[in-house]
Write an enzyme that holds these catalytic residues in place. Structure first.
Site, PDB file in Angstrom:
ATOM      1  N   GLU A 439       0.837  -1.190   0.000  1.00  8.54           N
ATOM      2  CA  GLU A 439       0.000   0.000   0.000  1.00  8.54           C
ATOM      3  C   GLU A 439       0.883   1.255   0.000  1.00  8.54           C
ATOM      4  O   GLU A 439       1.719   1.442   0.868  1.00  8.54           O
ATOM      5  CB  GLU A 439      -0.866  -0.055   1.264  1.00  8.54           C
ATOM      6  CG  GLU A 439      -1.590   1.214   1.578  1.00  8.54           C
ATOM      7  CD  GLU A 439      -2.246   1.145   2.974  1.00  8.54           C
ATOM      8  OE1 GLU A 439      -2.065   0.131   3.687  1.00  8.54           O
ATOM      9  OE2 GLU A 439      -2.924   2.110   3.338  1.00  8.54           O
ATOM     10  N   ASP A 512      -1.101  -1.402   5.947  1.00 12.54           N
ATOM     11  CA  ASP A 512      -1.012  -0.940   7.326  1.00 12.54           C
ATOM     12  C   ASP A 512      -2.097  -1.561   8.199  1.00 12.54           C
ATOM     13  O   ASP A 512      -3.143  -1.950   7.713  1.00 12.54           O
ATOM     14  CB  ASP A 512      -1.149   0.590   7.373  1.00 12.54           C
ATOM     15  CG  ASP A 512       0.107   1.266   6.845  1.00 12.54           C
ATOM     16  OD1 ASP A 512       1.173   0.629   6.926  1.00 12.54           O
ATOM     17  OD2 ASP A 512       0.009   2.401   6.348  1.00 12.54           O
ATOM     18  N   ASP A 514      -4.345  -0.350   9.891  1.00 12.23           N
ATOM     19  CA  ASP A 514      -5.372   0.637  10.234  1.00 12.23           C
ATOM     20  C   ASP A 514      -6.561   0.455   9.295  1.00 12.23           C
ATOM     21  O   ASP A 514      -6.554  -0.422   8.435  1.00 12.23           O
ATOM     22  CB  ASP A 514      -4.801   2.061  10.163  1.00 12.23           C
ATOM     23  CG  ASP A 514      -4.267   2.366   8.749  1.00 12.23           C
ATOM     24  OD1 ASP A 514      -4.603   1.623   7.797  1.00 12.23           O
ATOM     25  OD2 ASP A 514      -3.499   3.335   8.614  1.00 12.23           O
ATOM     26  N   ASP A 516      -7.753   2.095   6.757  1.00 10.42           N
ATOM     27  CA  ASP A 516      -7.454   2.160   5.325  1.00 10.42           C
ATOM     28  C   ASP A 516      -6.763   0.892   4.836  1.00 10.42           C
ATOM     29  O   ASP A 516      -7.079   0.351   3.782  1.00 10.42           O
ATOM     30  CB  ASP A 516      -6.529   3.354   5.028  1.00 10.42           C
ATOM     31  CG  ASP A 516      -7.338   4.614   4.778  1.00 10.42           C
ATOM     32  OD1 ASP A 516      -8.580   4.497   4.681  1.00 10.42           O
ATOM     33  OD2 ASP A 516      -6.720   5.692   4.694  1.00 10.42           O
TER      34      ASP A 516
END
Ligand code: TSJ
Length: 652
Positions: A439, A512, A514, A516
């Site tokens: 990402e 990640d 998180d 997103d």
């Protein structure tokens, strides 16, 4: 009280020795799947008692000591002495090996492949197993154990023959509790999620059965973590459940059932506005993931009935060509459940029904029952909705065919430019090569620096690739990120997918930890799930797990991948430990990224698997589809983001 078992009787147990010697032949693996398999053997027996009409409910308990028990309110396992074997029915059930071992093709009613190998296999692979039978006001008990005999561990030895405990009871039924043997299994920790998913499936397949699961390892309020399933609609409810997050083309699922030539069948289906086909088939409650003759029979009959109906109502004229089965199955969600004896399973994973008789019987039944269904005036609207959807699908199919010829030619040129974003590896052996999908450009850059260039390639994703769930294939292919990915992998998509052309045998999604990151992960998995399912089925897809924390003290450095590991490391390091929390991949330098996430010797990867196709289908539609409220509920219920994706991962 308990008489010891004489050496002479141990001869009976030679079968069980074989099970301990080669567990894989009987339960497939000694990993987490095999562990649960020995629970299913017991659960299946209890469910059988329900489906034969002698019991109403089944209780599965995971106990604090790690053992599991299964209880039903049926007739109780027979206690009388077996005329040939001279021991109680209970003893026979737990010491005699049923047919059903991998290379055994004999004709046990519910056997096939690794399924239905019987309760004796569970016994052989347990440290101990206890049985209680409640029958005719009495309580009976028998225990088995594994122990060393002449320097060798024997499994499933009776501690004593069946006894009457002397208690009286007005209850009836059987309870079996067992402790899986740590000497056999790689893990002996039962997983609540794995068990609850299978029990839910069994509850759908066996209308009206009450199935309860209690996990005594987890206290909740003044009780334990528990769940209860009971579906009065059976597979109708199953179809509704799968379609919950979708728009359906008619209100109620169609349901037909019948029996022919000793094969009984239930079929429920309902169409949605989706473009995919979802047929979930079962034989004797076992998922037939690879399909087989029963599916072939259903598809042939269904296509025939729909084309007949189309002609009768004038949607197809005499000169028109029949539609294809694919057209009528676009947007179809169907559950087909078949019960039969002498099952033959085939295919790579032994989940494909092979009996030719099933094709004949199911084709005949569906042809008859479904044409009767559509002959009723009140069902005509359902038929017309399906026809409309089918006609549109046929049009798109024809247009796509023409389009394809053009794009095929164009693709050769396109691919050349697209792989530009990919940083390839130098090695030419796909089976050694790994593709990291990363990402963001900055993490992608670090990853490029960090990688082992001979076998690790890096593909950074810039924007968010689009959600494959909401798009038709042509729209998916219009997305640049996705096209880059497809050409990098080299194996094609959809019907053209061919694993032999795969350029990387590990595909690692690195995002990640998180929201997103999880979203990107879910989008990529959805794309693989929809267009390269075999990439997942063949175990090629992994999720990279970057550490969440770095713990440092003096020159000691350690990484923690979750909160539990952090707590453990903190305790071990004691006072003065410095903890750094990584918010994203971007915060790591080249060396850290290599050490923690990419180095095969030290990294943690989670392999993506689909072990429950129907549940995966449902979750993909909930998480990636349009039903906002359902998705919100689901995410709140599963606030642990490691579980929010629809796939069950196993640590590697
Ligand atoms: F498999 C097992 F032994 F582990 C097991 C069997 C475990 C559990 C939880 C339940 C059972 C089980 C077996 N429940 N109910 C039965 N029923 C019979 O075995 C049974 C009872 C009566 C008769 C009969 O003909 O009278 C026949 C059978 C097969």
């Amino acid at each position: 009280m308990a008489e010891t078992y004489s050496a002479g009787n141990i001869r009976v147990l030679e079968g069980l020795d074989a099970v301990r010697l080669r567990p894989g032949m009987y339960i497939g693996t000694t990993g987490v799947k095999g562990l649960h398999h020995i629970l299913w053997e017991i659960v299946d027996n209890a469910i059988d008692e329900v489906s034969n009409g002698f019991a109403t409910s089944v209780l599965v308990t995971i106990h604090r000591d790690g053992s599991a028990s299964v209880e039903d309110d049926g007739r109780g396992i027979p206690v009388d002495i077996h005329p040939q074997l001279g021991v109680s029915g209970v003893e026979v059930v737990f010491t005699q090996l049923h047919a059903g071992g991998k290379f055994d093709t004999s004709n046990y009613a519910h056997s096939g492949g690794l399924h239905g190998v019987g309760a004796s296999v569970t016994n052989a692979l347990s440290e101990w197993l206890r049985v209680e039978v409640r029958r005719d006001g009495k309580v009976y008990r028998m225990e088995f154990e594994s122990k060393e005999v002449n320097g060798e561990v024997k499994g499933g030895l009776p501690k004593y023959h069946l006894i009457e405990t002397g208690e009286t009871t007005d209850r009836h039924g059987s309870t079996v509790r067992f402790m899986p043997d740590k000497r056999i299994f790689e893990t002996v920790v039962f997983q609540f999620d794995v068990i609850s998913r299978r029990l839910k499936e069994l509850a759908f397949l066996n209308k009206g059965v009450r199935i309860k699961l209690v996990d005594e390892r987890v206290a909740v309020g003044d009780g334990y973590r528990s769940l209860e399933y009971c579906y009065d609609g059976g597979i109708i409810d199953f179809v509704k459940y799968i379609n919950e997050a979708r728009s359906t083309l008619y209100d109620e699922p169609v349901m037909i059932k019948g029996a022919r030539d000793g094969i009984s069948m239930e079929l429920a289906f309902q169409h949605t506005d989706a473009y995919t086909e979802n047929l979930f088939s079962y034989v004797n409650n076992i998922p037939t993931t690879e399909g087989g003759t029963h599916e072939t029979g259903f598809k042939a009959a269904y296509t025939k009935v729909m084309n007949d109906f189309a002609r009768r109502v004038g949607m197809l004229k005499e000169k028109d060509q029949n539609l294809l089965g694919d057209d009528y199955r676009e947007g179809l969600t169907a559950v087909l459940s078949v019960q039969m004896t002498n099952v033959q399973f085939e295919g790579q994973t032994k989940t494909k029904l092979g009996n030719p008789a099933a094709r004949v019987a199911i084709d005949g039944l569906v042809s008859q029952l479904l044409s009767e269904y559509f002959a009723l005036p009140e069902n005509e609207n359902v038929g017309e909705a399906i026809l409309k959807k089918g006609m549109l699908a046929a049009k798109v199919r024809e247009a796509a065919r023409k389009e394809k010829e053009i794009t095929r030619a164009k693709n050769a040129i396109d691919n050349f430019n697209l792989v530009g974003k990919l940083t390839p590896c130098t090695g030419k052996k796909p089976e050694n090569n790994e593709l990291f999908i990363v990402e963001g450009d900055s993490a992608g850059g670090t990853c490029k620096q960090a990688r082992a260039r001979s076998y690790q390639a890096v593909l950074p994703l810039r924007g968010k690739p689009l959600n494959a769930e909401k798009k038709r294939i042509d729209q998916v292919l219009a997305n640049e990120e996705i096209r880059t990915l497809i050409s990098a992998l080299g194996s094609g998509i959809g019907e053209d997918f061919n694993i032999d052309n795969l350029n990387y045998h590990k595909v690692v999604i690195l995002s990640d930890a998180d929201v997103d990151g999880y979203h990107i992960r879910a989008i990529l998995l959805t794309f693989f799930f929809r267009y390269m399912k075999d990439l997942i089925n063949e175990g090629k897809v992994y999720i990279g797990l970057p550490p969440l924390y770095k713990i440092e003290k003096g020159n000691q450095v350690e990484y923690a991948y979750d909160d539990a590991a952090l707590a453990e490391a903190k305790t071990r390091f004691g006072k003065g430990a410095i903890v750094q929390r990584y918010k994203g991949l971007g915060e790591m330098d080249t060396e850290q990224l290599w050490e923690t996430t990419m180095d095969p010797e030290r990294r943690a990867l989670m392999q993506v698997t689909i072990d429950d196709a129907a549940e995966a289908e449902k979750l993909v539609s909930v998480l990636m589809g349009d039903a906002v409220e359902l998705r919100r509920e689901y995410i709140i219920e599963n606030a642990d983001f490691n579980k929010v994706d629809e796939f069950k991962g196993s640590e590697k």
